[in-house]
Write a protein that holds these residues in place. Structure first.
Motif, short mmCIF file in Angstrom:
data_model
loop_
_atom_site.label_atom_id
_atom_site.label_comp_id
_atom_site.label_asym_id
_atom_site.label_seq_id
_atom_site.Cartn_x
_atom_site.Cartn_y
_atom_site.Cartn_z
N ALA A 22 9.35 10.32 0.54
CA ALA A 22 8.24 10.04 1.61
C ALA A 22 7.10 9.46 0.85
O ALA A 22 6.52 8.69 1.49
CB ALA A 22 7.75 11.73 1.72
N PHE A 23 7.06 9.55 -0.41
CA PHE A 23 6.13 9.00 -1.34
C PHE A 23 6.39 7.49 -1.13
O PHE A 23 5.51 6.50 -0.77
CB PHE A 23 6.03 9.42 -2.86
CG PHE A 23 5.13 8.69 -3.80
CD1 PHE A 23 3.80 8.96 -3.81
CD2 PHE A 23 5.71 7.76 -4.51
CE1 PHE A 23 3.13 8.16 -4.53
CE2 PHE A 23 4.91 6.82 -5.40
CZ PHE A 23 3.38 7.30 -5.36
N TYR A 24 7.68 7.01 -1.62
CA TYR A 24 8.00 5.34 -1.75
C TYR A 24 7.94 4.83 -0.40
O TYR A 24 7.64 3.93 -0.19
CB TYR A 24 9.17 5.23 -2.52
CG TYR A 24 9.02 5.41 -3.98
CD1 TYR A 24 8.70 4.48 -4.79
CD2 TYR A 24 9.20 6.46 -4.55
CE1 TYR A 24 8.34 4.55 -6.14
CE2 TYR A 24 9.20 6.79 -6.10
CZ TYR A 24 8.81 6.01 -6.63
OH TYR A 24 8.61 6.06 -8.14
N GLY A 25 8.27 5.69 0.52
CA GLY A 25 8.60 5.10 2.12
C GLY A 25 7.20 5.15 2.85
O GLY A 25 6.71 4.18 3.51
N ASP A 26 6.76 6.24 2.80
CA ASP A 26 5.31 6.67 3.77
C ASP A 26 4.22 6.16 3.11
O ASP A 26 3.35 5.66 3.68
CB ASP A 26 5.41 8.13 4.08
CG ASP A 26 6.44 8.53 5.00
OD1 ASP A 26 7.20 7.79 5.38
OD2 ASP A 26 6.76 9.88 5.10
N VAL A 27 4.07 6.64 1.55
CA VAL A 27 2.69 6.11 1.01
C VAL A 27 2.40 4.61 0.65
O VAL A 27 1.82 4.08 0.92
CB VAL A 27 2.42 7.22 -0.22
CG1 VAL A 27 1.22 7.00 -1.02
CG2 VAL A 27 2.47 8.72 0.07
N LEU A 28 3.87 4.29 -0.05
CA LEU A 28 3.90 2.92 -0.57
C LEU A 28 4.30 1.95 0.65
O LEU A 28 4.00 0.94 0.28
CB LEU A 28 4.70 2.74 -1.83
CG LEU A 28 4.16 3.40 -3.01
CD1 LEU A 28 4.96 3.09 -4.21
CD2 LEU A 28 2.65 3.30 -3.40
#
Length: 141
Positions: A22-28
């Protein structure tokens, strides 16, 4: 010298694949290039490179960034140990750093100030992923 043509991929060990995905896909906003069809809870999957060790691979700035979910849930990254210090991604301009800082803030991700390093001709924005891995965005000045 070994004649290399660039970085092909970097794989990071993470504690929680869903949180890191979620961090690397959604946030970044990195798009997924490949994802394991198996569960990282399956020991066979966790040890099989053909199943991406139960992880996911993102396309990031012309290289691949893999996440391997094999670290114990209580583990945390330590930049002062042997291995990775930090990972820096290039963005086109300082304005992109400003936009990224706003995106991180909107997602509740703490980050540093944009720091200009004139002697090196760059500006950086530092932050951490969910496992405490030190990340930066770097732009030319």
């Amino acid at each position: 010298m070994i004649d290399t043509t660039g970085t092909h991929h970097v794989r990071l060990t993470v504690t929680d694949i869903a949180r890191s995905r979620a961090f690397y896909g959604d946030v970044l906003g990195f798009p997924i290039a490949a994802e394991s069809p198996g569960s990282p809870d399956d020991p066979v999957v966790r040890n099989d490179p053909m199943q991406l060790f139960g992880g996911v691979v993102f396309q990031a700035n012309g290289m691949l960034l893999g996440l391997r979910p094999v670290a114990p849930a209580t583990d945390r990254f330590d930049a002062d140990r042997v291995g990775l210090d930090h990972l820096s991604f290039t963005v086109p301009s300082r304005d992109d750093l400003v936009a990224a800082a706003a995106r991180l803030a909107a997602a509740g991700i703490e980050h540093g100030e944009i720091t200009e390093m004139a002697d090196f001709g760059i500006a950086i924005l530092a932050f951490f992923d969910p496992d405490g891995i030190h990340l930066e965005l770097t732009s030319p000045l």
